[in-house]
Design a protein around this motif. Sequence first.
Motif, PDB file in Angstrom:
ATOM      1  N   GLN B 480       0.862  -1.187   0.000  1.00  0.00           N
ATOM      2  CA  GLN B 480       0.000   0.000   0.000  1.00  0.00           C
ATOM      3  C   GLN B 480       0.895   1.232   0.000  1.00  0.00           C
ATOM      4  O   GLN B 480       2.109   1.139   0.169  1.00  0.00           O
ATOM      5  CB  GLN B 480      -0.874   0.014   1.265  1.00  0.00           C
ATOM      6  N   GLU B 481       0.274   2.397  -0.193  1.00  0.00           N
ATOM      7  CA  GLU B 481       1.004   3.660  -0.084  1.00  0.00           C
ATOM      8  C   GLU B 481       1.783   3.708   1.220  1.00  0.00           C
ATOM      9  O   GLU B 481       1.249   3.373   2.267  1.00  0.00           O
ATOM     10  CB  GLU B 481       0.010   4.845  -0.078  1.00  0.00           C
ATOM     11  N   GLY B 482       3.046   4.082   1.144  1.00  0.00           N
ATOM     12  CA  GLY B 482       3.826   4.290   2.351  1.00  0.00           C
ATOM     13  C   GLY B 482       4.248   3.012   3.057  1.00  0.00           C
ATOM     14  O   GLY B 482       4.824   3.053   4.132  1.00  0.00           O
ATOM     15  N   GLN B 483       3.934   1.880   2.459  1.00  0.00           N
ATOM     16  CA  GLN B 483       4.318   0.615   3.096  1.00  0.00           C
ATOM     17  C   GLN B 483       5.495   0.013   2.342  1.00  0.00           C
ATOM     18  O   GLN B 483       5.626   0.180   1.127  1.00  0.00           O
ATOM     19  CB  GLN B 483       3.118  -0.345   3.051  1.00  0.00           C
ATOM     20  N   ASP B 484       6.365  -0.650   3.047  1.00  0.00           N
ATOM     21  CA  ASP B 484       7.520  -1.275   2.424  1.00  0.00           C
ATOM     22  C   ASP B 484       7.083  -2.535   1.686  1.00  0.00           C
ATOM     23  O   ASP B 484       6.299  -3.325   2.210  1.00  0.00           O
ATOM     24  CB  ASP B 484       8.554  -1.622   3.509  1.00  0.00           C
ATOM     25  N   GLN B 485       7.589  -2.720   0.458  1.00  0.00           N
ATOM     26  CA  GLN B 485       7.183  -3.875  -0.342  1.00  0.00           C
ATOM     27  C   GLN B 485       7.544  -5.194   0.345  1.00  0.00           C
ATOM     28  O   GLN B 485       6.766  -6.140   0.367  1.00  0.00           O
ATOM     29  CB  GLN B 485       7.816  -3.799  -1.740  1.00  0.00           C
ATOM     30  N   VAL B 486       8.749  -5.236   0.931  1.00  0.00           N
ATOM     31  CA  VAL B 486       9.179  -6.474   1.591  1.00  0.00           C
ATOM     32  C   VAL B 486       8.250  -6.806   2.759  1.00  0.00           C
ATOM     33  O   VAL B 486       7.830  -7.942   2.942  1.00  0.00           O
ATOM     34  CB  VAL B 486      10.640  -6.357   2.063  1.00  0.00           C
ATOM     35  N   ASP B 487       7.873  -5.751   3.518  1.00  0.00           N
ATOM     36  CA  ASP B 487       6.970  -5.958   4.663  1.00  0.00           C
ATOM     37  C   ASP B 487       5.625  -6.494   4.217  1.00  0.00           C
ATOM     38  O   ASP B 487       5.028  -7.350   4.865  1.00  0.00           O
ATOM     39  CB  ASP B 487       6.743  -4.626   5.399  1.00  0.00           C
ATOM     40  N   ALA B 488       5.160  -5.985   3.069  1.00  0.00           N
ATOM     41  CA  ALA B 488       3.822  -6.341   2.603  1.00  0.00           C
ATOM     42  C   ALA B 488       3.784  -7.715   1.960  1.00  0.00           C
ATOM     43  O   ALA B 488       2.750  -8.374   1.933  1.00  0.00           O
ATOM     44  CB  ALA B 488       3.331  -5.291   1.609  1.00  0.00           C
ATOM     45  N   SER B 489       4.920  -8.171   1.445  1.00  0.00           N
ATOM     46  CA  SER B 489       4.923  -9.391   0.629  1.00  0.00           C
ATOM     47  C   SER B 489       4.724 -10.645   1.465  1.00  0.00           C
ATOM     48  O   SER B 489       4.872 -10.651   2.686  1.00  0.00           O
ATOM     49  CB  SER B 489       6.248  -9.498  -0.121  1.00  0.00           C
ATOM     50  N   ILE B 490       4.372 -11.713   0.749  1.00  0.00           N
ATOM     51  CA  ILE B 490       4.224 -13.009   1.407  1.00  0.00           C
ATOM     52  C   ILE B 490       5.558 -13.411   2.045  1.00  0.00           C
ATOM     53  O   ILE B 490       5.604 -13.873   3.182  1.00  0.00           O
ATOM     54  CB  ILE B 490       3.786 -14.075   0.370  1.00  0.00           C
ATOM     55  N   ALA B 491       6.668 -13.193   1.288  1.00  0.00           N
ATOM     56  CA  ALA B 491       7.989 -13.544   1.806  1.00  0.00           C
ATOM     57  C   ALA B 491       8.273 -12.796   3.105  1.00  0.00           C
ATOM     58  O   ALA B 491       8.838 -13.353   4.042  1.00  0.00           O
ATOM     59  CB  ALA B 491       9.061 -13.227   0.768  1.00  0.00           C
ATOM     60  N   GLY B 492       7.837 -11.521   3.150  1.00  0.00           N
ATOM     61  CA  GLY B 492       8.043 -10.730   4.350  1.00  0.00           C
ATOM     62  C   GLY B 492       7.315 -11.323   5.543  1.00  0.00           C
ATOM     63  O   GLY B 492       7.852 -11.392   6.651  1.00  0.00           O
ATOM     64  N   HIS B 493       6.083 -11.788   5.283  1.00  0.00           N
ATOM     65  CA  HIS B 493       5.316 -12.412   6.367  1.00  0.00           C
ATOM     66  C   HIS B 493       5.979 -13.698   6.836  1.00  0.00           C
ATOM     67  O   HIS B 493       6.049 -13.983   8.031  1.00  0.00           O
ATOM     68  CB  HIS B 493       3.876 -12.681   5.909  1.00  0.00           C
ATOM     69  N   ILE B 494       6.472 -14.475   5.840  1.00  0.00           N
ATOM     70  CA  ILE B 494       7.166 -15.717   6.211  1.00  0.00           C
ATOM     71  C   ILE B 494       8.398 -15.380   7.050  1.00  0.00           C
ATOM     72  O   ILE B 494       8.678 -16.021   8.067  1.00  0.00           O
ATOM     73  CB  ILE B 494       7.570 -16.522   4.947  1.00  0.00           C
ATOM     74  N   ALA B 495       9.126 -14.333   6.640  1.00  0.00           N
ATOM     75  CA  ALA B 495      10.328 -13.939   7.368  1.00  0.00           C
ATOM     76  C   ALA B 495       9.983 -13.545   8.796  1.00  0.00           C
ATOM     77  O   ALA B 495      10.712 -13.879   9.737  1.00  0.00           O
ATOM     78  CB  ALA B 495      11.020 -12.792   6.655  1.00  0.00           C
ATOM     79  N   ASN B 496       8.854 -12.850   8.964  1.00  0.00           N
ATOM     80  CA  ASN B 496       8.441 -12.460  10.319  1.00  0.00           C
ATOM     81  C   ASN B 496       8.237 -13.686  11.184  1.00  0.00           C
ATOM     82  O   ASN B 496       8.641 -13.725  12.347  1.00  0.00           O
ATOM     83  CB  ASN B 496       7.152 -11.648  10.264  1.00  0.00           C
ATOM     84  N   GLY B 497       7.591 -14.712  10.592  1.00  0.00           N
ATOM     85  CA  GLY B 497       7.381 -15.947  11.343  1.00  0.00           C
ATOM     86  C   GLY B 497       8.702 -16.624  11.645  1.00  0.00           C
ATOM     87  O   GLY B 497       8.936 -17.123  12.742  1.00  0.00           O
ATOM     88  N   LEU B 498       9.591 -16.600  10.652  1.00  0.00           N
ATOM     89  CA  LEU B 498      10.886 -17.268  10.795  1.00  0.00           C
ATOM     90  C   LEU B 498      11.748 -16.597  11.857  1.00  0.00           C
ATOM     91  O   LEU B 498      12.509 -17.261  12.570  1.00  0.00           O
ATOM     92  CB  LEU B 498      11.588 -17.223   9.430  1.00  0.00           C
TER      93      LEU B 498
END
Lengths: 89, 617
Positions: B480-498
């Motif tokens: 979204q506007e003002g949001q980091d692409q990595v944070d928004a992506s599926i990979a980013g979510h997986i990384a958060n879990g990891l």
Amino acid sequence: MTLDQLPIGQDARIVAVDWGVLVAEEAQRLRALGLDAGALVSVAHRGVFAGRDPLAITVGRMTVALRRVHARAMQVELAQVGPIPVGPA
Amino acid sequence: MTRLRTAALVGNPNAGKSALFNALTGARQKIANYPGVTVERKSGRLVLPSGEPVELTDLPGSYGLDATSPDEEVTARVIMGRYPGETMPEVLVVVLDASNLEQHLVFAQEVIALGRPTVVALNMVDLAERDGLVLDPAALAQALGVPVIPTVAVRRRGLDELAAAIASAEARAATDHADHHRPFTDLTERRVTAQAMARAAIVSETRQHRLHARIDQVLLHPWIGPMILFALLFVVFQAVFAGATPFADGLEAAAGWLHDAVRDAMAPGLMRDLITEGVIAGVGSVVVFLPQIVILFFFILAMEASGYMARAAFLMDRMMAGVGLSGRSFIPLLSSFACAIPGIMATRSITDPKDRLTTILIAPMMTCSARLPVYAVIIAAFIPNRDVGFGVGLQGLVLLALYVAGIVGAMLVALLLRRSITRGAASGFIMELPKYQMPRAKDLFIGLVQRAWIFLRRAGTIIFMVTVVLWLLLNFPRAQEGQDQVDASIAGHIANGLTVVVEPIGFNRDMALALIPAMAAREVAVSSLATTYAVAAADEDQSAQQLGAQLKAHWTLPMALAFLAWFVFAPQCMSTIAVTRRETNGWKWPAFMLAYLFGLAYLAAGITFWAATAAGL
């Protein structure tokens, strides 16, 4: 005497092999390579650094690497250096 | 007259079959696998004097029709026409080593007794003559009852005669329907006959001190031999890492050029990003390892073709026996320093299934070339470039320690496995030490092209797909506007879990994120970190430098060391897992490999992190 005790360079003939002490596939492989009763053999190399394993055995015109445990299963008798190895008498 | 379509080369290992095959078919070869097993199927086109082509197959070397290894099993079944999906070869070409007839004739008799159209190639007659042995092919032909053609594959001697003999063996194939019963002679009988035939075929023989025996006096010397081997290995690694650099740089520059060209040619958008950032960057980062792999395989093929590889196995056997393996495992483990994939494929020559499995399971711990970029970047950033004395740099020492850690880890794991999961009778070591030969440039070249092609095909398929998938995971859903692409992506979510999982061993989210694309290929971790830290760089050197500065700002020394320790063990390479699945025919062993290597990596990174933190680094 067993093959593992044979001095390096001494010609000998395999008189008997105790196949029972060897794993079946290894016994088959050894026989396929000509290491069988009647074969004329000699130890070409023995061991690395101070160890006594493995051995390089000359059989006919081939050199075969094997372990001491295989050589120990092979009874040998000393043989005169014949001009050419011949088949079992 | 039916047209001849197929012929096959059969013979003992070390009969010079492959060289003869190369000479007969040239570069027109096809390499595949026999269905269901991982034995290599090599076939090519042989042109008969009549101009007609024949499909010639190079069957795996074998000592007899009673198979003791998967390779021999294939040979026996193809010859007998019992291999599903394989047509029975119409003509069998038995390849004999002229200077070892009393051995090679044992299997030859077994093949000839099948009653099929057979031609004998009396190969390497030049080497026999060098050893003072002159043979009479006609006498041998009479004794065997089939045509005998003297050949010297490497000098292309006797090839036309052999092709003509194969063509005329065909006439009998069309008329004579021999039954395919097994011969009733036993091994001892065949051996006695072989010795008699070999004696009868000898015209003259002098008992010369054979050349290879003299060479072996040095190369198999209990003390000098191993030292020569270690010196040679040092030269090999030096060549792999130093010699490959200019070529790797060239490939990298080419990938960079392609990247820029596509970027300039296409309209901005997701499609362009997919091609440039996904495909070109991803596949390119793997293809740059081609020079290292080619150089390492050059040495391995040369060592094999010259006959030295069997000596290396002999010299290493004692050490390998210490962890329950044999000298045969040395060859695949050596290949694994370039890449575990050819290494795992090379385990096929290990006859003992438990030995082979153990070797496959530890092969990924040999430091492959894909780890180098990761090591190089982290070491350059965190380890001071200091001389520790004797001209040895601290950075180089750390790199060496990482290699040694992998080897020691592999040996310990082998020791454990051989006492638990792959427990069995102490594996033996039985191996023919072939005669020394000068490797022929053409055979080396054909071998190298084949290896390079296998590697590139992998880069073009598996790595290509994984790269695309990862790119998609990183780019969707869109931010979204003002949001980091990595944070928004599926990979980013997986990384958060990891991150939750890897936090205890000192990893932050950026590191966790780097681990995900590194599953495709380890070296991608570097470019992933670079992307994450948003470093705009014109070339890799600059990028490594800037990335280094960024890493220093975001990571502590214990974190960096933990990251290095992780990569020593982590099974971060999908292709290795895939090839393990294929070679072990199932998911059980690749799953085990994944679990134990991730476990080891986690422990090693954790211990490194906690110890370094406790030491106040």
